[in-house]
Design an enzyme around this catalytic site. Structure first.
Site, PDB file in Angstrom:
ATOM      1  N   ASP A  57      -4.838   2.161  -5.590  1.00 19.23           N
ATOM      2  CA  ASP A  57      -5.206   3.558  -5.319  1.00 19.23           C
ATOM      3  C   ASP A  57      -5.324   4.333  -6.636  1.00 19.23           C
ATOM      4  O   ASP A  57      -5.738   5.490  -6.643  1.00 19.23           O
ATOM      5  CB  ASP A  57      -4.236   4.220  -4.323  1.00 19.23           C
ATOM      6  CG  ASP A  57      -2.819   4.317  -4.838  1.00 19.23           C
ATOM      7  OD1 ASP A  57      -2.508   3.729  -5.897  1.00 19.23           O
ATOM      8  OD2 ASP A  57      -1.992   4.992  -4.181  1.00 19.23           O
ATOM      9  N   SER A  58      -5.030   3.662  -7.762  1.00 22.41           N
ATOM     10  CA  SER A  58      -5.322   4.254  -9.073  1.00 22.41           C
ATOM     11  C   SER A  58      -6.817   4.505  -9.223  1.00 22.41           C
ATOM     12  O   SER A  58      -7.233   5.194 -10.153  1.00 22.41           O
ATOM     13  CB  SER A  58      -4.809   3.345 -10.192  1.00 22.41           C
ATOM     14  OG  SER A  58      -5.288   2.027 -10.015  1.00 22.41           O
ATOM     15  N   ASP A  96      -4.228  -1.680  -1.931  1.00 27.23           N
ATOM     16  CA  ASP A  96      -3.159  -0.679  -1.972  1.00 27.23           C
ATOM     17  C   ASP A  96      -3.256   0.243  -0.765  1.00 27.23           C
ATOM     18  O   ASP A  96      -4.330   0.806  -0.506  1.00 27.23           O
ATOM     19  CB  ASP A  96      -3.381   0.173  -3.224  1.00 27.23           C
ATOM     20  CG  ASP A  96      -2.146   0.324  -4.053  1.00 27.23           C
ATOM     21  OD1 ASP A  96      -1.063  -0.087  -3.605  1.00 27.23           O
ATOM     22  OD2 ASP A  96      -2.283   0.856  -5.165  1.00 27.23           O
ATOM     23  N   LYS A 125      -0.410  -3.726  -0.433  1.00 27.17           N
ATOM     24  CA  LYS A 125       0.730  -3.262  -1.240  1.00 27.17           C
ATOM     25  C   LYS A 125       1.094  -1.863  -0.775  1.00 27.17           C
ATOM     26  O   LYS A 125       0.207  -1.057  -0.494  1.00 27.17           O
ATOM     27  CB  LYS A 125       0.379  -3.254  -2.733  1.00 27.17           C
ATOM     28  CG  LYS A 125       1.491  -2.676  -3.611  1.00 27.17           C
ATOM     29  CD  LYS A 125       1.252  -2.934  -5.084  1.00 27.17           C
ATOM     30  CE  LYS A 125       0.349  -1.934  -5.742  1.00 27.17           C
ATOM     31  NZ  LYS A 125       0.812  -0.517  -5.663  1.00 27.17           N
ATOM     32  N   GLU A 127       4.141   1.458  -1.448  1.00 22.60           N
ATOM     33  CA  GLU A 127       5.191   1.979  -2.325  1.00 22.60           C
ATOM     34  C   GLU A 127       6.434   2.330  -1.525  1.00 22.60           C
ATOM     35  O   GLU A 127       6.339   2.858  -0.407  1.00 22.60           O
ATOM     36  CB  GLU A 127       4.678   3.248  -3.041  1.00 22.60           C
ATOM     37  CG  GLU A 127       3.502   2.978  -3.961  1.00 22.60           C
ATOM     38  CD  GLU A 127       3.035   4.202  -4.737  1.00 22.60           C
ATOM     39  OE1 GLU A 127       3.683   5.275  -4.648  1.00 22.60           O
ATOM     40  OE2 GLU A 127       2.021   4.081  -5.439  1.00 22.60           O
ATOM     41  N   GLU A 194       7.517  -0.720 -11.555  1.00 20.77           N
ATOM     42  CA  GLU A 194       6.760   0.142 -12.477  1.00 20.77           C
ATOM     43  C   GLU A 194       7.682   1.148 -13.161  1.00 20.77           C
ATOM     44  O   GLU A 194       8.512   1.809 -12.501  1.00 20.77           O
ATOM     45  CB  GLU A 194       5.674   0.890 -11.687  1.00 20.77           C
ATOM     46  CG  GLU A 194       4.890   1.872 -12.565  1.00 20.77           C
ATOM     47  CD  GLU A 194       3.566   2.329 -11.992  1.00 20.77           C
ATOM     48  OE1 GLU A 194       3.178   1.869 -10.900  1.00 20.77           O
ATOM     49  OE2 GLU A 194       2.910   3.163 -12.659  1.00 20.77           O
TER      50      GLU A 194
HETATM   51  O1  KIV Z   1      -2.817   1.540  -8.062  1.00 21.16           O
HETATM   52  C1  KIV Z   1      -2.491   0.792  -9.013  1.00 21.16           C
HETATM   53  O2  KIV Z   1      -3.274   0.537  -9.942  1.00 21.16           O
HETATM   54  C2  KIV Z   1      -1.162   0.212  -9.006  1.00 21.16           C
HETATM   55  C3  KIV Z   1      -0.749  -0.616 -10.182  1.00 21.16           C
HETATM   56  C4  KIV Z   1      -0.609   0.200 -11.375  1.00 21.16           C
HETATM   57  C5  KIV Z   1       0.441  -1.429  -9.901  1.00 21.16           C
HETATM   58  O3  KIV Z   1      -0.440   0.422  -8.078  1.00 21.16           O
END
Ligand code: KIV
Length: 295
Positions: A57-58, A96, A125, A127, A194
């Protein structure tokens, strides 16, 4: 690294990466590589090199102009995941779960995560630690592989008061270790750590059987992840201490684009090798053609 060494390391990585392969690699001490991809181009560049591709989600701050990740929606993630999945990567493809897509109910969480698997992801993934156990259990119960993410979790940046290293006091450090074990016991395949002190990540890695993938968590993790655009120098502005940039991609690409623009302005582009030609017998007719007079 020479081209020959690079090809050698690429060949060695071609074993199909599955969740159980990652766990075996942890046991064997083979370090895992993971980076992000948000589109087909970045996926094709990354896939021959790394073990795990994360549609993170970055994408929100790296590509879409947001300051952080909470504005990223499920629809945005689906769009980017589909682009990456169309390249059929051999790396393990992890998607994510964005903010508010795994908080409301197990049903909602399963539907959102299941949609990622239907679009080609191998795992999702999310959080958070002990608070997420109910949702992780629901997903694992539906055969949806889950990667955890602890420490400086960007979706909680408002609560944390900014992008700050986590786990620096006794309560936070011990809670993080507990959280990691909760995620493992609930069936997570691995956990991203992280922005935490290296000693804490090392202890988590020693005491867990699942792999830890570090980002700003020191060298003693089972593997490392960095954002694709950070490694390649494509992100502008402040970069965290843990980001190592391997080329100045931004400048390299701008220089190449500038050379093209100079060629256009001077008339050097396009040349004959960049152009199509008419068949010889048509050239005179076309060259002598005049518009008919308008009535
Ligand atoms: O969204 C992302 O890029 C991440 C990584 C930095 C682990 O969660």
């Amino acid at each position: 690294m020479s081209e020959c060494q690079l090809n050698h390391s690429v060949d060695q990585l071609r074993e199909e990466v599955t969740t159980s392969v990652l766990q075996r690699w942890k046991r064997e001490g083979r370090l895992i590589t993971m980076t992000t991809a948000y589109d087909a181009v970045s996926a094709r560049i990354a896939d021959p090199i790394v073990d795990v591709i994360l549609v993170g989600d970055s994408v929100g701050n790296v590509c879409l102009g947001f300051d952080n990740t909470p504005p990223v929606s499920l629809a945005m993630m689906n769009h980017h995941l589909e682009a990456v999945a169309r390249t059929r990567p051999q790396a393990l493809l992890v998607a994510d779960m964005p903010f508010l897509t795994f908080h409301l109910s197990p049903e909602d969480t399963i539907r959102n995560a299941g949609g990622f698997l239907q679009r080609g992801a191998d795992a999702v993934k999310l959080e958070g630690g002990a608070k997420r156990v109910e949702m992780v259990r629901a997903l694992v119960g539906c055969e949806i592989p889950v990667m955890g993410h602890l420490g400086l979790t960007p979706q909680s940046v408002s609560l944390m008061g900014g992008f700050k290293v986590q786990g620096r006091n006794a309560d936070d450090a011990l809670r993080l270790l507990d959280d990691a074990h909760h995620l493992q016991d609930t069936g997570c395949l691995a956990v991203v750590l992280e922005g935490i002190p290296a000693e804490l990540a090392a202890r988590a890695t020693e005491t867990l059987t699942i792999p830890t993938i570090g980002i700003g968590a020191g060298p003693k993790c089972s593997g490392q992840v960095l954002v694709f655009h950070d490694v390649l120098g494509l992100t502008e502005g402040h970069r965290a201490k843990f980001v190592r940039t391997y080329t100045d991609g931004f400048q390299l690409l701008q220089e190449a684009l500038e050379r093209w623009a100079v060629d256009v302005r001077s008339g050097a582009f396009p040349a004959s090798q960049d152009s199509y030609r008419l068949p010889e017998e048509l050239r005179d007719a076309v060259a002598n053609w005049l518009p008919s007079r308008s009535i």
